[in-house]
Design a protein around this motif. Structure first.
Motif, PDB file in Angstrom:
ATOM      1  N   VAL A   1       0.838  -1.203   0.000  1.00  0.00           N
ATOM      2  CA  VAL A   1       0.000   0.000   0.000  1.00  0.00           C
ATOM      3  C   VAL A   1       0.872   1.252   0.000  1.00  0.00           C
ATOM      4  CG1 VAL A   1      -1.693   1.306   1.340  1.00  0.00           C
ATOM      5  CG2 VAL A   1      -1.956  -1.158   1.095  1.00  0.00           C
ATOM      6  N   ARG A   2       1.950   1.250   0.783  1.00  0.00           N
ATOM      7  CA  ARG A   2       2.847   2.416   0.815  1.00  0.00           C
ATOM      8  C   ARG A   2       3.482   2.671  -0.548  1.00  0.00           C
ATOM      9  NH1 ARG A   2       4.881   0.114   5.589  1.00  0.00           N
ATOM     10  NH2 ARG A   2       6.782  -0.454   4.458  1.00  0.00           N
ATOM     11  N   GLU A   3       3.824   1.601  -1.247  1.00  0.00           N
ATOM     12  CA  GLU A   3       4.510   1.728  -2.537  1.00  0.00           C
ATOM     13  C   GLU A   3       3.554   1.721  -3.727  1.00  0.00           C
ATOM     14  OE1 GLU A   3       7.751   2.275  -2.808  1.00  0.00           O
ATOM     15  OE2 GLU A   3       7.891   2.279  -0.602  1.00  0.00           O
ATOM     16  N   ASN A   4       2.242   1.793  -3.437  1.00  0.00           N
ATOM     17  CA  ASN A   4       1.221   1.809  -4.507  1.00  0.00           C
ATOM     18  C   ASN A   4       1.313   0.580  -5.404  1.00  0.00           C
ATOM     19  OD1 ASN A   4       0.153   4.393  -3.739  1.00  0.00           O
ATOM     20  ND2 ASN A   4       1.920   5.350  -4.730  1.00  0.00           N
ATOM     21  N   ILE A   5       1.550  -0.560  -4.799  1.00  0.00           N
ATOM     22  CA  ILE A   5       1.634  -1.822  -5.529  1.00  0.00           C
ATOM     23  C   ILE A   5       0.289  -2.550  -5.404  1.00  0.00           C
ATOM     24  CG2 ILE A   5       2.782  -4.060  -5.697  1.00  0.00           C
ATOM     25  CD1 ILE A   5       5.251  -2.752  -4.439  1.00  0.00           C
ATOM     26  N   PRO A   6      -0.380  -2.861  -6.493  1.00  0.00           N
ATOM     27  CA  PRO A   6      -1.606  -3.660  -6.393  1.00  0.00           C
ATOM     28  C   PRO A   6      -1.279  -5.064  -5.886  1.00  0.00           C
ATOM     29  CG  PRO A   6      -1.407  -2.614  -8.548  1.00  0.00           C
ATOM     30  CD  PRO A   6      -0.078  -2.482  -7.883  1.00  0.00           C
ATOM     31  N   PHE A   7      -2.212  -5.647  -5.153  1.00  0.00           N
ATOM     32  CA  PHE A   7      -1.975  -6.997  -4.644  1.00  0.00           C
ATOM     33  C   PHE A   7      -3.275  -7.784  -4.576  1.00  0.00           C
ATOM     34  CE2 PHE A   7      -3.083  -4.593  -0.861  1.00  0.00           C
ATOM     35  CZ  PHE A   7      -3.857  -5.477  -0.126  1.00  0.00           C
ATOM     36  N   ALA A   8      -3.136  -9.094  -4.660  1.00  0.00           N
ATOM     37  CA  ALA A   8      -4.236 -10.034  -4.430  1.00  0.00           C
ATOM     38  C   ALA A   8      -3.801 -10.959  -3.296  1.00  0.00           C
ATOM     39  CB  ALA A   8      -4.538 -10.829  -5.697  1.00  0.00           C
ATOM     40  N   LEU A   9      -4.769 -11.506  -2.589  1.00  0.00           N
ATOM     41  CA  LEU A   9      -4.464 -12.339  -1.421  1.00  0.00           C
ATOM     42  C   LEU A   9      -5.292 -13.618  -1.473  1.00  0.00           C
ATOM     43  CD1 LEU A   9      -3.236 -12.814   1.434  1.00  0.00           C
ATOM     44  CD2 LEU A   9      -5.162 -11.494   2.357  1.00  0.00           C
ATOM     45  N   ALA A  10      -4.614 -14.753  -1.284  1.00  0.00           N
ATOM     46  CA  ALA A  10      -5.300 -16.053  -1.234  1.00  0.00           C
ATOM     47  C   ALA A  10      -4.889 -16.774   0.042  1.00  0.00           C
ATOM     48  CB  ALA A  10      -4.945 -16.891  -2.458  1.00  0.00           C
TER      49      ALA A  10
ATOM     50  N   ASN B   1      -9.525 -10.351  -4.644  1.00  0.00           N
ATOM     51  CA  ASN B   1      -9.078  -9.987  -5.986  1.00  0.00           C
ATOM     52  C   ASN B   1      -8.112  -8.809  -5.962  1.00  0.00           C
ATOM     53  OD1 ASN B   1     -10.531 -11.876  -7.685  1.00  0.00           O
ATOM     54  ND2 ASN B   1     -12.396 -10.808  -7.068  1.00  0.00           N
ATOM     55  N   GLU B   2      -7.402  -8.645  -7.066  1.00  0.00           N
ATOM     56  CA  GLU B   2      -6.403  -7.583  -7.166  1.00  0.00           C
ATOM     57  C   GLU B   2      -7.012  -6.213  -6.894  1.00  0.00           C
ATOM     58  OE1 GLU B   2      -3.837  -5.447 -10.721  1.00  0.00           O
ATOM     59  OE2 GLU B   2      -4.313  -7.584 -10.901  1.00  0.00           O
ATOM     60  N   GLY B   3      -6.309  -5.430  -6.117  1.00  0.00           N
ATOM     61  CA  GLY B   3      -6.741  -4.077  -5.799  1.00  0.00           C
ATOM     62  C   GLY B   3      -5.595  -3.326  -5.147  1.00  0.00           C
ATOM     63  N   GLU B   4      -5.829  -2.076  -4.787  1.00  0.00           N
ATOM     64  CA  GLU B   4      -4.787  -1.290  -4.145  1.00  0.00           C
ATOM     65  C   GLU B   4      -5.415  -0.224  -3.269  1.00  0.00           C
ATOM     66  OE1 GLU B   4      -2.515   1.150  -6.954  1.00  0.00           O
ATOM     67  OE2 GLU B   4      -4.004   0.654  -8.490  1.00  0.00           O
ATOM     68  N   GLY B   5      -4.585   0.387  -2.420  1.00  0.00           N
ATOM     69  CA  GLY B   5      -5.058   1.465  -1.574  1.00  0.00           C
ATOM     70  C   GLY B   5      -5.480   0.994  -0.195  1.00  0.00           C
ATOM     71  N   ARG B   6      -5.839   1.965   0.648  1.00  0.00           N
ATOM     72  CA  ARG B   6      -6.174   1.687   2.044  1.00  0.00           C
ATOM     73  C   ARG B   6      -7.443   0.853   2.188  1.00  0.00           C
ATOM     74  NH1 ARG B   6      -4.840   7.371   5.257  1.00  0.00           N
ATOM     75  NH2 ARG B   6      -2.591   7.417   4.758  1.00  0.00           N
ATOM     76  N   GLY B   7      -8.422   1.122   1.322  1.00  0.00           N
ATOM     77  CA  GLY B   7      -9.652   0.334   1.393  1.00  0.00           C
ATOM     78  C   GLY B   7      -9.390  -1.136   1.118  1.00  0.00           C
ATOM     79  N   HIS B   8      -8.509  -1.406   0.169  1.00  0.00           N
ATOM     80  CA  HIS B   8      -8.168  -2.790  -0.145  1.00  0.00           C
ATOM     81  C   HIS B   8      -7.379  -3.419   1.002  1.00  0.00           C
ATOM     82  CE1 HIS B   8      -8.083  -6.006  -3.034  1.00  0.00           C
ATOM     83  NE2 HIS B   8      -6.761  -6.111  -2.979  1.00  0.00           N
ATOM     84  N   ARG B   9      -6.517  -2.639   1.637  1.00  0.00           N
ATOM     85  CA  ARG B   9      -5.775  -3.143   2.796  1.00  0.00           C
ATOM     86  C   ARG B   9      -6.728  -3.530   3.922  1.00  0.00           C
ATOM     87  NH1 ARG B   9      -1.693   0.891   5.681  1.00  0.00           N
ATOM     88  NH2 ARG B   9      -3.652   2.080   5.796  1.00  0.00           N
ATOM     89  N   GLN B  10      -7.749  -2.720   4.148  1.00  0.00           N
ATOM     90  CA  GLN B  10      -8.702  -3.036   5.211  1.00  0.00           C
ATOM     91  C   GLN B  10      -9.402  -4.356   4.942  1.00  0.00           C
ATOM     92  OE1 GLN B  10     -11.370   0.084   6.860  1.00  0.00           O
ATOM     93  NE2 GLN B  10     -13.039  -1.304   6.334  1.00  0.00           N
ATOM     94  N   LYS B  11      -9.787  -4.611   3.691  1.00  0.00           N
ATOM     95  CA  LYS B  11     -10.415  -5.888   3.359  1.00  0.00           C
ATOM     96  C   LYS B  11      -9.470  -7.059   3.650  1.00  0.00           C
ATOM     97  CE  LYS B  11     -13.291  -3.929  -0.340  1.00  0.00           C
ATOM     98  NZ  LYS B  11     -13.562  -3.927  -1.802  1.00  0.00           N
ATOM     99  N   ALA B  12      -8.195  -6.881   3.309  1.00  0.00           N
ATOM    100  CA  ALA B  12      -7.216  -7.944   3.553  1.00  0.00           C
ATOM    101  C   ALA B  12      -7.011  -8.169   5.048  1.00  0.00           C
ATOM    102  CB  ALA B  12      -5.892  -7.588   2.885  1.00  0.00           C
TER     103      ALA B  12
END
Length: 386
Positions: free
Chosen positions: A278-287, A302-313
């Protein structure tokens, strides 16, 4: 809110009942007004005792909001709910609240029994009185904390009985405690030159629709990229400079069921990598190889980025426990690899059996760089997987 009510009668009540029978017999035999008065007074006492225990707490209303509070370890918050007494006054009562020990009270003494914290506080409420119950708590470990039960003990004013009200249903409010972040070190930097649409300073590809400046023309520069207006202004041929783009997405694979896996360490390393992405603006997916209901048999973000995506993870990581039902790790990897989606970077976290090697090799054949995160002396190290 519907309570389960239990009435406990003291032995003194039985003794009083026997005395009433004796007084009634004596008053008829001797015709004594004093004995008759004692009989009537005792009857009122017994009736009052019975009615109070029967009616008290019948109109006690529990009010609580449905909300989710997200915390990091050491953060403070509070449990809050309201009790409204529409019935008989409650004096000298006791309130017991039990909740998961992912958070612990700050100001109240408590006991921790089998991962459940119990807190006892005095409680009283006059008729039509609203009492706000507030218990400050501190997050102490990763996981989900919910109020599992509330119990109200109401003793009789004369100590001749006890009423116990129990609410065994979990309240709608819960607290998600996010994992600690344990640093993951990389021994060297490996770059994957796959084409994509994300800004990537090390990429060999560029976006011809996003010029970011000009440079002096050099032999070999494509003729169609000459910037004629800039060339006329500088009296020298100028070539457009474009934003470098490429594929930067991370696929994080977390195994929570390996024989040698330290669950908390793996989750903490995964949390660190998510923060870093998230700090480096790198999109990521998590399994994660934990079973779930829906289209997928396992947790997949699924692939996403940003703070909202981090919260889901982090929400997914907070819900993990040793009691989670899992699927074989190699089957999850095989399923993801078979979907045909290309990920430039695949990062494996946790233990892996030889049965999963072929699937990780499959990512490599698609052009992915595959990394493995190992925990060494409570520190994480990410290296190319071999």
């Amino acid at each position: 809110m519907i309570w389960e009510k239990e009435i406990i009668q003291e032995k003194n009540v039985l003794i009083i009942g026997q005395l009433m029978i004796l007084f009634a017999i004596l008053s008829f035999i001797f015709g004594s007004t004093t004995i008759l008065f004692l009989f009537i007074f005792g009857c009122f006492m017994s009736l009052g005792n019975y009615l109070y225990l029967k009616l008290v707490g019948n109109n006690l209303i529990l009010q609580s909001d449905r909300s989710t509070v997200r915390l990091n370890v050491e953060d403070t918050d509070e449990w809050k709910f309201t009790l409204v007494n529409k019935g008989l006054p409650i004096l000298k009562g006791n309130l017991r609240i039990s909740f998961t020990n992912k958070v612990q009270p700050v100001n109240h003494p408590f006991i921790d029994v089998r991962s459940i914290v119990e807190v006892n506080i005095p409680f009283k409420a006059w008729r039509n009185e609203q009492v706000d119950v507030i218990i400050p708590v501190k997050a102490v470990r990763r996981g989900v904390s919910r109020i599992h039960g509330i119990e109200v003990k109401i003793p009789h004013l004369f100590g001749t009985g006890l009423v116990i009200l129990q609410n065994k249903k979990m309240l709608g409010v819960k607290k998600l405690v996010f994992p600690n972040r344990k640093t993951v070190h990389t021994s060297n930097k490996e770059y994957n030159f796959l084409q994509g649409s994300q800004h990537n300073q090390t990429s060999i590809f560029f976006d011809p629709l996003q010029p970011i400046g000009t440079k002096e023309y050099q032999k070999g520069d494509p003729f169609q990229y000459i910037h004629w207006k800039a060339s006329a202004r500088t009296q020298k041929l100028q070539t457009k400079v474009f934003s470098p783009i490429g594929a930067r997405t991370w696929l994080l694979l977390l195994n929570v069921d390996g024989k040698k896996t330290d669950l908390e360490a793996s989750i903490s390393h995964c949390a660190y990598l998510i923060d870093y992405a998230v700090r480096e603006n790198i999109p990521f997916a998590l399994a994660i190889n934990v079973t779930t209901f829906g289209k997928s048999l396992y947790y997949f973000l699924n692939e996403g980025e940003g703070r909202g995506h981090r919260q889901k993870a982090f929400d997914l990581l907070a819900h993990l426990s040793v009691a989670s039902f899992t699927i074989p790790y190699h089957l999850m990897i095989k399923d993801i690899c078979g979907k045909g989606i290309s990920y430039p970077y695949v990062i494996h976290i946790g233990d892996i059996e030889p049965s999963g090697y072929a699937s990780l090799i499959g990512f490599g054949k698609k052009g992915s760089l595959v990394f493995s995160v190992k925990s060494i002396e409570n520190q994480g190290a990410m290296e190319l997987w071999k």
